[in-house]
Design an enzyme around this catalytic site. Structure first.
Site, mmCIF file in Angstrom:
data_model
loop_
_atom_site.group_PDB
_atom_site.id
_atom_site.type_symbol
_atom_site.label_atom_id
_atom_site.label_comp_id
_atom_site.label_asym_id
_atom_site.label_seq_id
_atom_site.Cartn_x
_atom_site.Cartn_y
_atom_site.Cartn_z
ATOM 1 N N ALA A 199 0.795 -1.167 -0.057
ATOM 2 C CA ALA A 199 -0.060 -0.178 -0.081
ATOM 3 C C ALA A 199 0.784 1.250 -0.018
ATOM 4 O O ALA A 199 2.063 1.039 0.351
ATOM 5 C CB ALA A 199 -0.806 0.000 1.165
ATOM 6 N N CYS A 200 0.385 2.124 -0.372
ATOM 7 C CA CYS A 200 1.321 3.480 -0.501
ATOM 8 C C CYS A 200 1.933 3.904 0.932
ATOM 9 O O CYS A 200 1.234 3.675 1.870
ATOM 10 C CB CYS A 200 0.589 4.825 -1.346
ATOM 11 S SG CYS A 200 -0.444 5.737 -0.133
ATOM 12 N N LEU A 201 2.997 4.511 0.834
ATOM 13 C CA LEU A 201 3.868 4.820 1.905
ATOM 14 C C LEU A 201 2.959 5.677 2.857
ATOM 15 O O LEU A 201 3.041 5.757 4.009
ATOM 16 C CB LEU A 201 5.025 5.410 1.881
ATOM 17 C CG LEU A 201 6.172 4.591 1.012
ATOM 18 C CD1 LEU A 201 7.233 5.113 0.744
ATOM 19 C CD2 LEU A 201 6.384 3.280 1.827
#
Length: 271
Positions: free
Chosen positions: A174-176
């Protein structure tokens, strides 16, 4: 319906679309979707990847390499979420702002390339967690072919393995930005700290890794079967020293281990 029945239905649905642009992150789901779209549509399939400070370079390199191997047209766009008004303040609907901006850009690229439909890679398992980004998907009329045929993550991994896709057993990503508690300001420097810390742990051989950023504190989540590696004092010292070098003052291990959406646990508890 079993996984193969769902695959047949997916292929038919994609064929009926005629052309499809896949928002391609290089993860398990979008890689599988892009492969099927390419098989069905040939040069009427397009991969579009967004680069930003919330997207690790390692993920981009893998996405780029796969698209090249597949022989599909691959377009990279810059989508810097930190420039979106309100995003860096990290509200509970942060993902909505991100996805709305992303898919507006993806739709425009698709239009310029004569592609009728834009797709995301969400599957039915994604509907069980708090995911405000799906609202943006709905508003912008982005199609979700995997959800439409009730594909689960297990279905996708099984079929990906049979197809020989390198992502069939890839860890979830998942995106940071998802590493920060809601309300904590997100900056490029903080994103870089998380990225470097997670890359360090991945280089040590961990498969499932999240480093949650709680100000001065790094909360490490690893796979439940990987937690025992921290029983070694020398190993703990090595990890602590590296994360301190990266910029954290305190380093902790989450006793429960890795799980998706752990930052949503507080808001889901309140509902």
């Amino acid at each position: 319906m079993n996984a193969h029945g769902k695959l047949d239905k997916l292929k038919q649905n994609i064929k009926n679309m005629g052309s499809l642009a896949v928002s391609f992150s290089g993860g398990v789901d979008s890689t599988f979707l892009l492969k099927v779209a390419s098989d069905v549509l040939g040069d009427k399939a397009l991969a579009i990847t967004a680069k930003s400070s919330t997207y690790p370079e390692r993920e981009y390199r893998e996405a780029e390499a796969f698209a090249k191997t597949l022989g599909v047209k691959h377009i990279t766009i810059i989508s810097e979420e930190l420039e979106i008004e309100g995003f860096s303040e990290n509200p509970v609907n942060r993902c909505y702002f991100c996805k709305h901006e992303l898919f507006e850009k993806v739709r425009e690229i698709a239009k310029q390339n004569g592609i009728m439909y834009v797709a995301d890679g969400s599957n039915v398992d994604d509907t069980g967690d708090y995911r405000p980004g799906l609202q943006a998907v709905k508003e912008l009329q982005v199609v979700s072919p995997l959800r439409a045929v009730d594909m689960t993550k297990d279905d996708i991994r099984l079929l990906s393995k049979e197809m020989g896709l390198p992502t069939w057993n890839k860890q979830a990503f998942a995106c940071l930005a998802s590493r920060f508690p809601y309300g904590q300001k997100i900056t490029k420097e903080k994103l870089d700290m998380v990225d470097r810390a997670e890359q360090f742990l991945l280089d040590l051989g961990f498969r499932e890794v999240r480093v949650r950023h709680h100000g001065d504190l790094a909360r490490i989540e690893v796979g439940t079967n990987e937690r025992s590696r921290f029983f070694d004092e020398e190993f703990m010292e090595k990890v602590y020293n590296k994360l301190k070098e990266i910029g954290f003052t305190y380093v902790s291990l989450d006793m429960k281990g890795y799980r998706t959406g752990s930052m949503n646990e507080t808001i889901l508890k309140d509902k």
